[in-house]
Design an enzyme around this catalytic site. Sequence first.
Site, short mmCIF file in Angstrom:
data_model
loop_
_atom_site.label_atom_id
_atom_site.label_comp_id
_atom_site.label_asym_id
_atom_site.label_seq_id
_atom_site.Cartn_x
_atom_site.Cartn_y
_atom_site.Cartn_z
N CYS A 2 0.87 -1.16 0.00
CA CYS A 2 0.00 0.00 0.00
C CYS A 2 0.91 1.22 0.00
O CYS A 2 1.63 1.46 0.97
CB CYS A 2 -0.90 0.00 1.24
SG CYS A 2 -1.95 1.48 1.34
N GLU A 105 -3.93 1.36 -5.98
CA GLU A 105 -2.99 0.34 -6.43
C GLU A 105 -2.91 0.44 -7.96
O GLU A 105 -3.83 0.94 -8.61
CB GLU A 105 -3.41 -1.06 -6.01
CG GLU A 105 -3.28 -1.35 -4.52
CD GLU A 105 -1.85 -1.35 -4.00
OE1 GLU A 105 -0.92 -1.18 -4.81
OE2 GLU A 105 -1.68 -1.51 -2.79
#
Length: 233
Positions: A2, A105
């Site tokens: 992340c 992402e």
Amino acid sequence: MCGRYTITISLEELMLRYMIDETSVPFHRPKYNVAPGQFIFAVIHDGKRNRLGELKWGLIPPWADDPKIGYMMINARAETAADKPAFRELLKRKRCIIPADSFYEWQKEDGGKRKQPMRILKRDRSVFSIAGLYETWLSPDGEKISSCTILTTEPNDVVAPIHDRMPVILRPENEALWLDRSMQDSKRLRTLFVPYPERELEAYPVGAAVGNVRNDDSSLIAPNKVEGQMELW
């Protein structure tokens, strides 16, 4: 991993969400492109109440010679955190919550030649709690930096087509347990490291501008129509 996220609600809304009466944070504006190395909001429990403060994203262990090591420690694998020297003790006594309302992402396309940024968020658009660990580093000349890392786990069915990891998102009913300093049972804590239910999340493509950390405005979260893609995940 992340590596980018958003937190766009007001400071007052954030304090209400985490039952915080007062904070030393002087100001907060919506952030649409939070990146490693920045100071980010985090919630801890001091034994009596929740507290909201800022931690530098990228954990700096006490034994580090150079604080730049934090850029290599923005994430920690939840499955192995209890076994790693840098995270083992933190998992027992220095746990925090990192509030967010989405994360980004990059999905590989064209055999990996192209990456499409995707925004992942709750279907009801509410704030969620990312599990984190924090530490305080003291330099030889007395500089003190409080920093943190985000725990990651296996992806759910929404995230899996995009990336092979996702942040550990805590269920609201587990937030108090995660912040409870008296809870040091690593086996019980590991039960929290499960992928967040996919039925509560969705994802959609956004523009390439999010790839530049200098960009930080609401246009970054606008849906970006991708050829052949007709609807949100």
